[in-house]
Scaffold this active site. Structure first.
Site, PDB file in Angstrom:
ATOM      1  N   HIS A  48       0.272 -11.950   1.418  1.00  0.00           N
ATOM      2  CA  HIS A  48      -1.007 -11.215   0.635  1.00  0.00           C
ATOM      3  C   HIS A  48      -1.422 -11.801  -0.188  1.00  0.00           C
ATOM      4  CE1 HIS A  48      -1.938  -6.618  -0.106  1.00  0.00           C
ATOM      5  NE2 HIS A  48      -3.173  -7.387  -0.056  1.00  0.00           N
ATOM      6  N   GLY A  77     -23.416   5.873  -1.501  1.00  0.00           N
ATOM      7  CA  GLY A  77     -22.939   7.261  -1.949  1.00  0.00           C
ATOM      8  C   GLY A  77     -22.400   7.298  -3.511  1.00  0.00           C
ATOM      9  N   TYR A 111       0.784  -1.021  -0.111  1.00  0.00           N
ATOM     10  CA  TYR A 111      -0.142   0.023   0.046  1.00  0.00           C
ATOM     11  C   TYR A 111       0.857   1.228   0.077  1.00  0.00           C
ATOM     12  CZ  TYR A 111      -3.669  -3.296   1.637  1.00  0.00           C
ATOM     13  OH  TYR A 111      -4.719  -4.321   1.837  1.00  0.00           O
TER      14      TYR A 111
END
Length: 323
Positions: free
Chosen positions: A122, A211, A56
């Protein structure tokens, strides 16, 4: 704060954790100072599970998490992941034992800690037997650099093989009302083996929060590459979210709270880790802990968006996912 245990002998964590990926510019621009403030606000609210990864921001995320927990290390169950690497073609996977050790040392430096509480692979490296990768991870436990081991996006048979080498405390897989078939398959195995389940992207990468009404809202961030947001799938998936919004109004909560409460109701071994860059969204997510669903509510929600109802696969390229 409600707590849950990850695995039969794993760490006790807040029932909702905080996924930190969005703090590294994945879903539009992010600000490090605001990210540090957000994490500390989460800690103030009782969130203890922080989920990061070395890919990240290619290290930036671990740096800011390390800054955020400085002086508060004892309040945190710190999770991070290794195994995704830069390559000539853009991104690859590395599960070689020597790389496991190298990646752990780098994460410890960036996080500025002596030990990682929960260390995940991961993505599974198909070129390296899972027994070799987990064997190297187990060495880190014996050396005191890692407390518990986890896997991300691993198939049931891979989980079994890994667990035979060293106890796996948690498996992390995408799990939401929209995308749950592989997660539910995985849950049958983790429950049999006594492994906790960490649900990432529990809001469908923001879709289920209600949203997102137009594809332009994800233009310029990574979600625009995901099939679920592309033209041939967007309207179908948005219609499913419309159904969720009706249920949420009936329940007197927000759509995000409803779907997080639905996940929490799947069992005490499930810990969702919604991510956000905004304090008000974090507070809204935590409000899910106050939404009480009956068995009939859970069934109604499940039937309103049945397994497999979403359009479009989870990733642009599923070749490196769930193996």
């Amino acid at each position: 704060m409600e707590t849950r245990q990850l695995g039969r002998s794993g760490p006790v964590v807040s029932a909702l954790g905080l996924g930190c990926m969005s703090l590294s510019g994945v879903y539009g621009e992010s600000n490090d100072e605001e990210a540090v403030s957000l994490i500390r606000h989460g800690l103030d609210q009782g969130v203890t599970l922080l989920d990061s990864a070395d890919m990240y921001g290619w290290g930036q995320n671990e740096d800011l998490v390390g800054r955020a927990i400085a002086g508060r290390r004892d309040e945190v169950v710190l999770a991070t992941k290794f195994g995704q690497v830069r390559s000539e073609t853009g991104q690859g996977v590395n599960g070689r034992p020597e790389y496991v050790r190298q990646a752990c040392e780098a994460s410890l430096r960036r996080l500025k800690v002596d030990v990682i509480d929960l260390y995940y692979q991961h993505r599974v490296d198909p070129r390296v037997p899972i027994e070799e990768t987990v064997g190297a991870m187990a060495d880190l436990v014996r050396q005191g650099k890692v407390r518990y081991l986890g896997l991300s996006e691993a198939r049931p048979e891979t989980i079994r093989r890994a667990h035979s080498v060293h106890p796996i405390s948690a498996v992390q897989t995408e799990f939401s009302l929209l995308y749950r078939q592989e997660a539910e398959e995985t849950l049958r195995t983790t429950r049999e083996l006594g492994i906790g389940f960490v649900a990432y992207s529990p809001l469908g990468r923001g879709f289920l929060a209600g949203g997102i009404h137009d594809r332009d809202q994800v233009k310029g961030d990574r979600r625009a590459q995901h099939p679920r947001f592309q033209a041939e799938h967007f309207a179908h998936n948005r219609a499913l979210v419309d159904r969720v919004e009706v249920l949420a109004r009936d329940k007197g909560c927000t759509p995000a709270q409803l779907v997080l409460a639905w996940l929490l109701a799947q069992g005490p071994d499930v810990v969702p880790i919604p991510g956000t860059k905004r304090r008000e969204r974090l507070d809204d997510n935590l409000g899910a802990l106050q939404v009480h669903l009956s068995a009939e509510d859970v069934t109604r929600i499940s039937d309103t968006v049945p397994a497999g109802a979403a359009s479009g696969q989870r990733y642009p390229d599923m070749a490196t996912v769930y193996r």
